[in-house]
Enzyme design. Sequence first.
Site, short mmCIF file in Angstrom:
data_model
loop_
_atom_site.label_atom_id
_atom_site.label_comp_id
_atom_site.label_asym_id
_atom_site.label_seq_id
_atom_site.Cartn_x
_atom_site.Cartn_y
_atom_site.Cartn_z
N LYS A 55 0.68 -1.21 0.03
CA LYS A 55 -0.05 -0.06 -0.21
C LYS A 55 0.96 1.39 -0.15
O LYS A 55 2.11 1.39 0.69
CB LYS A 55 -1.11 -0.06 1.26
N SER A 130 -9.70 2.00 2.90
CA SER A 130 -8.89 2.83 1.84
C SER A 130 -7.85 1.79 1.15
O SER A 130 -7.16 2.22 0.34
CB SER A 130 -8.01 3.86 2.67
N SER A 154 -10.28 -0.47 6.98
CA SER A 154 -9.45 -0.38 5.58
C SER A 154 -8.85 -1.60 5.03
O SER A 154 -8.55 -1.54 4.02
CB SER A 154 -8.51 0.98 5.84
#
Length: 453
Positions: A55, A130, A154
């Site tokens: 990420k 996210s 997330s």
Amino acid sequence: MMTLKEALSLASDDIKKLRDDLTLKIKESKIGAYVEQLTSTDISQSGVGIPIAIKDNINVKNWEITCSSNILKGYISPYNATVIEKLEKAGLSPFGRTNMDEFAMGSSTESSCYGKTLNPIDNEKVPGGSSGGSAAAVAGGIAIAALGTDTGGSIRQPAAYCGCVGMKPTYGRVSRYGITAYSSSLDQCGPITQNVEDAAILYDIISGYDPMDSTSANINYEAVTPKLNSDKKLTIAVIDNFVSQASPAIQKGFQKAVNALEEGGHKIIHKNMLDTQKIVSTYYIVATAEASANLARFDGVRFGNRKGESGLKDMYVQTKSQGFGHEVQKRIMLGSFVLSSGYYDAYYIKAQKVRHLIKDEYSKIFSEADLILSPVAPTTAPKFGSFKTSLEMYLSDIYTISVNLAGLPAISLPVDKDEDGMPIGLQFIANAYEEQTLFDGALSLEKAINYKK
């Protein structure tokens, strides 16, 4: 797609072939904007380890890290996050960046400066957020596994929307050193994988005490993978007021899971939690307050692309107004408001008191149960543009945020599909530091359901 467990047994030549195949998949993929991030990384410089997608808020030395924000474009990380060091030590290596909501603030991966990420199962649907890019990369078959971060769901929500397994560890179990902070008391890094056993393997690799992180738990740690036991009989609590608010499709999938667990010899008990509206309010007061403090460093002096030339005040204003997106600006403003004089006691202190009530509620349930079974989201993945207001997006996290407020571990796994073929994900929640029980229960349900992608 090869699993992480299978990849760990490969010889170096086979790993190189695997990396070449995945690189080709990345270049040919039409899943979404996260591909731009993945291909922008010089993959040839990533070493020869088993490839894991990362990420865009986790520092990898000599890689650009932007948190999918214009304010950080071009910033090259000078060091590795602890989780990256642990990956490399275990023979895994960063393979590429995955897209995310800007500074991890969002539930759909639509707020990224790189554009939205598409759900690989249905390109008209959001992948969640996210960590939507990480979940889409795994679900789309261009990553064996990925790392994400979970501040209010997330990891778990994108995994549920994309049909993957996503795990959030106990707060303090995995080091946050080198991970860009959104809300320091809520953030945790965790794995997104194809199955429960792979999640356990990756969790074992990245977890453990780290003196570089002041919030890291300095307690004895035992690996969970060697002790995985899907036959252990558990008492599992169902939160009735959570389930009753979910869509018919989620309720149907939930009942299917409950039936499978009962047939497997597990005991089901019924409980209730605090009103979800109170939980949502508490979360967004705490999270935005901490975010306003954490993001203050992106001012054009310490960090961030500098804008404005007519004085210090103009530089601050232009840097932040041009660098931060709308959702991030809104959360910074809200956080600054609840911390301001005259409102601190009325909002922030009260939110912290409710946070303790949430912890107490979970403690009461875990005095009678080993695990809690809950929906991950009220619906399956919605279409892009479905969230007409910020409140609608915030309410998509109603089942996940209480876990972060209480600092507990949880894991999301797919159990069924809705009438459109979209995955239905449920989550197990365990007491603090009871990851072994968490993985045992998840593995038991995974085997009982035998979900077909």
